[in-house]
Design a protein around this motif. Structure first.
Motif, PDB file in Angstrom:
ATOM      1  N   ALA A  25       3.054   6.734  13.708  1.00  0.00           N
ATOM      2  CA  ALA A  25       3.466   6.968  12.440  1.00  0.00           C
ATOM      3  C   ALA A  25       2.932   6.447  11.373  1.00  0.00           C
ATOM      4  CB  ALA A  25       5.493   6.560  12.631  1.00  0.00           C
ATOM      5  N   LEU A  26       2.243   5.075  11.141  1.00  0.00           N
ATOM      6  CA  LEU A  26       2.066   5.267  10.197  1.00  0.00           C
ATOM      7  C   LEU A  26      -0.063   5.404   9.732  1.00  0.00           C
ATOM      8  CD1 LEU A  26       2.289   2.578   8.566  1.00  0.00           C
ATOM      9  CD2 LEU A  26       1.500   1.058   9.868  1.00  0.00           C
ATOM     10  N   PHE A  27      -0.613   5.998  10.412  1.00  0.00           N
ATOM     11  CA  PHE A  27      -2.402   6.185  10.372  1.00  0.00           C
ATOM     12  C   PHE A  27      -2.683   7.603  10.581  1.00  0.00           C
ATOM     13  CE2 PHE A  27      -1.563   1.374  11.325  1.00  0.00           C
ATOM     14  CZ  PHE A  27      -1.558   1.069   9.750  1.00  0.00           C
ATOM     15  N   ALA A  41       0.860  -1.422   0.112  1.00  0.00           N
ATOM     16  CA  ALA A  41      -0.042  -0.135   0.333  1.00  0.00           C
ATOM     17  C   ALA A  41       1.196   1.357  -0.135  1.00  0.00           C
ATOM     18  CB  ALA A  41      -0.795  -0.202   1.087  1.00  0.00           C
ATOM     19  N   ASP A  42       0.432   2.337  -1.211  1.00  0.00           N
ATOM     20  CA  ASP A  42       0.669   3.311  -1.048  1.00  0.00           C
ATOM     21  C   ASP A  42       0.800   4.807  -0.014  1.00  0.00           C
ATOM     22  OD1 ASP A  42       2.713   3.237  -3.207  1.00  0.00           O
ATOM     23  OD2 ASP A  42       0.950   3.601  -4.659  1.00  0.00           O
ATOM     24  N   VAL A  43       0.984   5.122   0.324  1.00  0.00           N
ATOM     25  CA  VAL A  43       1.072   6.366   0.885  1.00  0.00           C
ATOM     26  C   VAL A  43      -0.192   7.148   0.716  1.00  0.00           C
ATOM     27  CG1 VAL A  43       1.619   9.010   1.974  1.00  0.00           C
ATOM     28  CG2 VAL A  43       3.482   6.901   1.738  1.00  0.00           C
ATOM     29  N   GLY A  44      -0.911   7.042   2.222  1.00  0.00           N
ATOM     30  CA  GLY A  44      -2.318   7.793   1.953  1.00  0.00           C
ATOM     31  C   GLY A  44      -3.146   6.704   0.783  1.00  0.00           C
ATOM     32  N   TYR A  45      -3.002   5.469   2.022  1.00  0.00           N
ATOM     33  CA  TYR A  45      -3.691   4.471   1.763  1.00  0.00           C
ATOM     34  C   TYR A  45      -5.015   4.704   2.018  1.00  0.00           C
ATOM     35  CZ  TYR A  45      -5.143  -0.596   1.128  1.00  0.00           C
ATOM     36  OH  TYR A  45      -6.428  -1.688   1.316  1.00  0.00           O
ATOM     37  N   ARG A  76       2.440   6.975   5.773  1.00  0.00           N
ATOM     38  CA  ARG A  76       3.712   5.903   5.009  1.00  0.00           C
ATOM     39  C   ARG A  76       4.248   5.569   4.690  1.00  0.00           C
ATOM     40  NH1 ARG A  76       6.545   2.184   8.239  1.00  0.00           N
ATOM     41  NH2 ARG A  76       5.735   2.448  10.519  1.00  0.00           N
ATOM     42  N   GLN A  77       4.957   4.928   3.962  1.00  0.00           N
ATOM     43  CA  GLN A  77       5.102   3.668   2.809  1.00  0.00           C
ATOM     44  C   GLN A  77       4.941   2.290   3.626  1.00  0.00           C
ATOM     45  OE1 GLN A  77       4.978   3.612  -0.384  1.00  0.00           O
ATOM     46  NE2 GLN A  77       4.826   1.164  -0.516  1.00  0.00           N
ATOM     47  N   VAL A  78       4.056   1.313   4.300  1.00  0.00           N
ATOM     48  CA  VAL A  78       4.307   0.431   4.944  1.00  0.00           C
ATOM     49  C   VAL A  78       5.396  -0.676   4.269  1.00  0.00           C
ATOM     50  CG1 VAL A  78       3.074  -2.158   5.457  1.00  0.00           C
ATOM     51  CG2 VAL A  78       1.905  -0.001   4.892  1.00  0.00           C
ATOM     52  N   THR A  79       5.784  -1.218   5.264  1.00  0.00           N
ATOM     53  CA  THR A  79       7.495  -1.540   5.375  1.00  0.00           C
ATOM     54  C   THR A  79       7.461  -3.094   5.615  1.00  0.00           C
ATOM     55  OG1 THR A  79       8.052  -0.914   7.354  1.00  0.00           O
ATOM     56  CG2 THR A  79       8.763   0.577   5.457  1.00  0.00           C
ATOM     57  N   VAL A  90      -5.726  -3.596  12.564  1.00  0.00           N
ATOM     58  CA  VAL A  90      -5.436  -3.204  11.322  1.00  0.00           C
ATOM     59  C   VAL A  90      -4.439  -4.547  11.068  1.00  0.00           C
ATOM     60  CG1 VAL A  90      -4.014  -2.201   9.470  1.00  0.00           C
ATOM     61  CG2 VAL A  90      -5.698  -0.656  10.475  1.00  0.00           C
ATOM     62  N   ALA A  91      -4.801  -5.712  10.273  1.00  0.00           N
ATOM     63  CA  ALA A  91      -3.316  -6.378   9.653  1.00  0.00           C
ATOM     64  C   ALA A  91      -2.248  -5.928   8.258  1.00  0.00           C
ATOM     65  CB  ALA A  91      -4.386  -7.864   9.055  1.00  0.00           C
ATOM     66  N   VAL A  92      -1.808  -5.931   8.727  1.00  0.00           N
ATOM     67  CA  VAL A  92      -0.563  -5.323   7.265  1.00  0.00           C
ATOM     68  C   VAL A  92      -0.626  -7.025   6.981  1.00  0.00           C
ATOM     69  CG1 VAL A  92       1.589  -4.133   6.460  1.00  0.00           C
ATOM     70  CG2 VAL A  92      -0.252  -3.057   8.962  1.00  0.00           C
ATOM     71  N   ALA A  93      -0.221  -7.673   6.607  1.00  0.00           N
ATOM     72  CA  ALA A  93      -0.563  -8.587   5.340  1.00  0.00           C
ATOM     73  C   ALA A  93      -0.199  -8.858   3.779  1.00  0.00           C
ATOM     74  CB  ALA A  93      -0.600  -9.869   6.168  1.00  0.00           C
ATOM     75  N   ASP A  94      -0.256  -9.657   3.743  1.00  0.00           N
ATOM     76  CA  ASP A  94       0.299  -9.830   1.745  1.00  0.00           C
ATOM     77  C   ASP A  94      -1.064 -10.970   1.786  1.00  0.00           C
ATOM     78  OD1 ASP A  94       1.044  -7.274   0.736  1.00  0.00           O
ATOM     79  OD2 ASP A  94       2.961  -8.407   0.872  1.00  0.00           O
ATOM     80  N   SER A  95      -1.091 -11.714   2.984  1.00  0.00           N
ATOM     81  CA  SER A  95      -2.021 -12.753   2.444  1.00  0.00           C
ATOM     82  C   SER A  95      -2.938 -12.875   3.676  1.00  0.00           C
ATOM     83  CB  SER A  95      -1.550 -14.171   2.116  1.00  0.00           C
ATOM     84  OG  SER A  95      -0.603 -14.682   2.989  1.00  0.00           O
ATOM     85  N   PHE A  96      -4.550 -14.095   3.295  1.00  0.00           N
ATOM     86  CA  PHE A  96      -5.102 -14.180   4.136  1.00  0.00           C
ATOM     87  C   PHE A  96      -4.528 -14.599   4.464  1.00  0.00           C
ATOM     88  CE2 PHE A  96      -9.286 -15.561   5.926  1.00  0.00           C
ATOM     89  CZ  PHE A  96     -10.083 -14.508   5.891  1.00  0.00           C
ATOM     90  N   PRO A  97      -3.827 -16.047   5.168  1.00  0.00           N
ATOM     91  CA  PRO A  97      -3.420 -17.072   6.343  1.00  0.00           C
ATOM     92  C   PRO A  97      -2.487 -16.092   6.844  1.00  0.00           C
ATOM     93  CG  PRO A  97      -3.536 -18.380   4.164  1.00  0.00           C
ATOM     94  CD  PRO A  97      -3.498 -16.968   3.977  1.00  0.00           C
ATOM     95  N   GLU A  98      -1.725 -15.438   5.985  1.00  0.00           N
ATOM     96  CA  GLU A  98      -0.750 -14.471   7.299  1.00  0.00           C
ATOM     97  C   GLU A  98      -2.224 -13.961   8.583  1.00  0.00           C
ATOM     98  OE1 GLU A  98       2.845 -11.300   6.737  1.00  0.00           O
ATOM     99  OE2 GLU A  98       1.765 -11.759   5.116  1.00  0.00           O
TER     100      GLU A  98
END
Ligand SMILES: *[C@@H]1O[C@H](CO)[C@@H](O)[C@H](O)[C@H]1NC(C)=O
Ligand SMILES: *[C@@H]1O[C@H](CO)[C@@H](O)[C@H](O)[C@H]1NC(C)=O
Ligand SMILES: *[C@@H]1O[C@H](CO)[C@@H](O)[C@H](O)[C@H]1NC(C)=O
Length: 805
Positions: A609-611, A576-580, A624-627, A656-664
């Protein structure tokens, strides 16, 4: 005389002696007053003696003492007058008067007696002692009265003596001479005609005394007779009737008339005194007469109204009590001295304001005792009042109404009635009648305003007085007693009387119950004001009550739904970009205005700092950019606050879950639920309790919602939607305050009511239900994903409702 007598006796004695011695005796008679040397007698011849013897015998005359009037002339032998002989002086009144003398001769002594008689000659006139005599005789003496006169004296005797008297003139004078025969010394006047001083106050007479000689001699005396006055004449008035006028109220001492009488007598007898002979009291009281000059004047108050004329009888009397009388007719002239007198015959003090015209209020009688124009009366009333005077007949007037009466305009009249006569100057009098106008209920109460508007804060205490309506009634007393009545009507199906009440006496409007702005914002009703007249009159006014909002509701977070048991998380891809846009916190506030203006704040975050949270729209975006270093699990706490005073707020936790996949995500979020170490028993108990509570709660919520929605459906328009899910309209980035009721009226201020069969139920927008199941999303495009997500995460949507207060 005695001397003379003695001398005579001597002579007689001597004569007797001579008789014895000689015888010669001779007598002569001679008149008196013979001139000296006149011859008395030839004595020688008469005695027979010759002249020689006379010489030889030295003849001489012897007269004794007597004066020698006679002388003897021896040569001639005669006796001559030696002295003038006055018989009156020699003998007086003695007759005959003689001289006796002796002629004596010597050688031889012889005596011869000679007697010489002296005869009277009318040589004396009758004489009065005075030249005139004065008599004062009263004219009142009776006839036959005698007045002694002094007699005249005539020294002569016999026929030459006083013979008679004459009184001249004798024609109409009544004095008469009376001669007493034989006694010339007594003479008197006798009154034979009455005296009248008034005709002749003085009589002059001449009394003449005459003797009987030839020529006849006379003497006279003037007699003055003054005739003295006697009161034999009565006074006499010039007129027997006098006429006079006098004005009434004439001042004292005004002269009414002057009478005059004369008396023919003089002096004290002609002194006249005047007096008023009337026995009547009033004449005596009003008039007086000057006893000397006959002026009649006013002494009292003359009143035409008591008597119009007077008859004064005047008497004139002189000192002797003789009188005459006359009368004065006095006419009194009227003066306008009496004002009209107003008598109120009948009187009304109160008259109703709806009395008909020509209603009689008062009857008046007017009297003026003066006469003529002075007694003619005109009456009037003051102007600009609805009353007039009507003259009925002779001096009766009625006061009638003459126009509309209105107690509310004029409740009382002072009517002054003025009556004036026509005299000059005119006199007037007036009375003031006070008339009350009584009330009739002819005015309805009038509200001060035809419509009222008042506001009241919601949540008021029941019985609070909101405000006061007031109506006034122009009538009086009971007719003006206003009572206030709440007119029956209904507001939203409830009778207005359950909302407000009106105090009948005071017009105070009370709230019957506590108002809730969220239920009712305003309502209207009518209040009637009614007076106490019979029949009563009324009017009404409309009253609008505005209920003012109070910040009595906290914001309600609609999304994300809070659930203690299940975990809802928003997934943010690591790319996700900044401002997502992570998610959007959606909250509503059923209050309105400021009280419903919501603002959002990030309260706590795992990584601040993230939201960030959009203060106004509640959007949670990345800053900011999620890392890769960022944790999968992020937890944010957002506070929603309204703008009321004081403000109310609600908090919401966003996972909020910062993840790329649902199982994660899943693997991570199992941790979420087991975040904390719980005792197994405790966990079990808690789960059981929660399940029971949740069940009961849901049952009751469903029951309430059913009832509410049923009611709501009846009142409101239905909104039908084909979609199972709510249509989420576009949500503006800023508050859009549309209308007075609240910011989010069209956007958030709706509710979703579900029956037990919630999936197929109708969706209704409008007034909030206090407890609703709401599902919404930020934008049309994301609706589906969110919904899927929500379902995905929560499983059973119905079970996850949380209300934050
Ligand atoms: C006598 O009386 C008459 C009236 O009776 C009068 O007119 C006249 O004058 C008198 N005469 C004298 C001398 O008084
Ligand atoms: C009438 O007269 C009374 C007494 O004089 C007074 O008190 C009142 O005011 C008057 N009323 C009017 C209308 O003039
Ligand atoms: C209220 O007053 C109006 C006029 O002001 C009238 O027309 C109306 O009939 C009245 N209503 C009632 C209920 O008396």
């Amino acid at each position: 005389m005695s001397d003379r007598t003695m001398a005579r006796q001597v002579l007689l004695f001597i004569w007797f002696l001579s008789l014895s011695s000689a015888l010669g005796q001779v007598s002569y008679s001679i008149p008196e007053e013979m001139a000296k040397g006149s011859l008395v007698g030839n004595i020688a011849q008469d005695l027979g003696l010759d002249l020689k013897r006379l010489k030889s015998g030295k003849a001489r005359i012897y007269t004794g003492d007597s004066a020698e009037y006679i002388e003897l002339n021896k040569e001639r032998g005669v006796l001559l007058i030696k002295e003038r002989i006055d018989r009156e002086a020699l003998c007086g009144q003695t007759t005959p008067c003689a001289l006796h003398l002796q002629i004596i001769l010597e050688n031889p002594m012889e005596f011869f007696t000679v007697t010489i008689e002296i005869t009277d000659v009318n040589d004396n006139t009758p004489i009065f002692k005075k030249r005139s005599v004065v008599f004062k005789i009263s004219e009142s003496v009776i006839l036959g009265s005698k007045f002694m006169l002094e007699p005249a004296v005539d020294l002569d005797v016999g026929i030459n003596g006083l013979q008679s008297y004459m009184l001249k003139p004798t024609d109409n004078l009544s004095l008469k001479f009376k001669n007493q025969a034989g006694d010339g010394k007594h003479v008197e006047m006798v009154l034979q005609k009455p005296l009248d001083r008034e005709k002749q106050n003085e009589i002059n007479l001449v009394l003449t005394a005459v003797d009987g000689g030839d020529p006849q001699l006379s003497g006279s005396i003037d007699i003055h007779i003054t005739v003295l006055d006697a009161n034999d004449n009565a006074p006499v008035f010039m007129q027997s009737v006098y006429k006079a006028t006098v004005t009434e109220n004439a001042p004292k001492d005004t002269i009414v008339s002057t009478v005059s009488a004369t008396d023919a007598d003089e002096g004290i007898n002609s002194k006249i005194e005047y007096s008023i002979a009337n026995m009547e009291d009033d004449v005596q009281r009003l008039f007086a007469i000057n006893r000397d000059n006959g002026q009649v004047s006013v002494v009292g108050i003359i009143d035409f109204e008591r008597a119009r004329n007077y008859e004064i009888r005047v008497q004139a009397s002189d000192q002797g009590g003789l009188t005459d009388s006359c009368k004065i007719i006095v006419d009194v002239v009227d003066i306008n001295d009496n004002a009209p007198v107003i008598n109120i015959m009948s009187k009304t003090n109160v008259i109703a304001e709806n009395s008909a015209s020509e209603t009689v209020v008062t009857m008046i009688n007017v009297q003026d005792v003066d006469s003529g124009d002075n007694g003619k009366v005109q009456c009037s009333v003051n102007e600009n009042i609805p009353f007039s005077l009507k003259s009925t007949n002779n001096n009766f007037f009625s006061l009638v109404t003459d126009g509309d009466l209105d107690r509310e305009r004029e409740s009382e009249y002072n009517i002054s009635v003025t009556c004036a006569d026509e005299g000059v100057p005119s006199l007037s009098s007036s009375v003031t009648l006070s008339l009350q106008i009584s009330d009739v209920n002819d005015n309805a109460p009038v509200f001060e305003q035809s419509s009222y508007q008042a506001s009241v804060q919601e949540n008021n205490t029941p019985g609070l007085s909101i405000f006061t309506v007031r109506a006034r009634d122009a009538d009086f007393n009971q007719n003006a007693r206003v009572s206030y009545i709440l007119e029956d009507s209904s507001v939203n199906g409830v009778p207005v009387s359950s909302l407000v009440s009106v105090s009948a006496d005071s017009g105070v409007i009370h709230a019957v119950r506590s108002f809730d702005y969220e239920q009712i914002k305003e309502f209207q009703f009518r209040v009637k004001a009614q007076d106490g007249g019979s029949p009563p009159l009324s009017s009404n006014a409309s009253v609008k009550i505005l209920i003012q909002d109070q910040n009595d509701n906290a914001p309600q977070v609609l999304y994300p739904v809070q659930s203690g048991a299940s975990v809802v998380a928003e997934i943010v891809p690591r790319s996700a970009d900044v401002g997502y846009l992570v998610t959007k916190v959606v909250a509503v506030d059923v209050d309105s205005g400021q009280n419903a203006w919501l603002s959002y704040k990030l309260h706590k975050a795992t990584d601040r700092a993230l939201f960030e949270v959009g203060a106004q729209n509640g959007e949670i975006r990345t800053v900011r950019q999620v890392t890769d270093k960022d944790a999968v699990k992020q937890r944010l706490t957002v506070v929603v606050e309204d703008n009321g005073q004081p403000s109310r707020s609600a908090t919401v936790n966003v996972n909020v879950a910062v993840a790329d996949s649902f199982p994660e995500v899943l693997s991570e979020f199992t941790d979420f639920t087991h975040d904390k170490e719980y005792n197994d028993n405790l966990t079990f108990s808690l789960v059981l309790a929660l399940a029971v509570v949740s069940f009961l709660f849901i049952v009751s919520v469903i029951a309430i919602l059913s009832v509410k929605c049923y009611r709501w459906r009846r009142e409101r328009m239905f909104y039908k939607s084909g979609a199972n899910l709510p249509v989420i309209p576009y949500y503006p980035p800023l508050y859009a305050d549309v209308g007075g009721t609240g910011t989010l009226q069209h956007v958030y201020n709706y509710e979703v009511c579900r029956t037990t069969d919630s999936r197929k139920s109708d969706v209704k927008y409008g007034r909030p239900c206090s407890e609703s199941i709401i599902s919404l999303d930020t934008s049309g495009t994301q609706t589906l994903t969110h919904a899927q997500r929500g379902k995905l995460v929560s499983g059973d949507f119905d079970d996850q409702v949380r209300l934050s207060y």
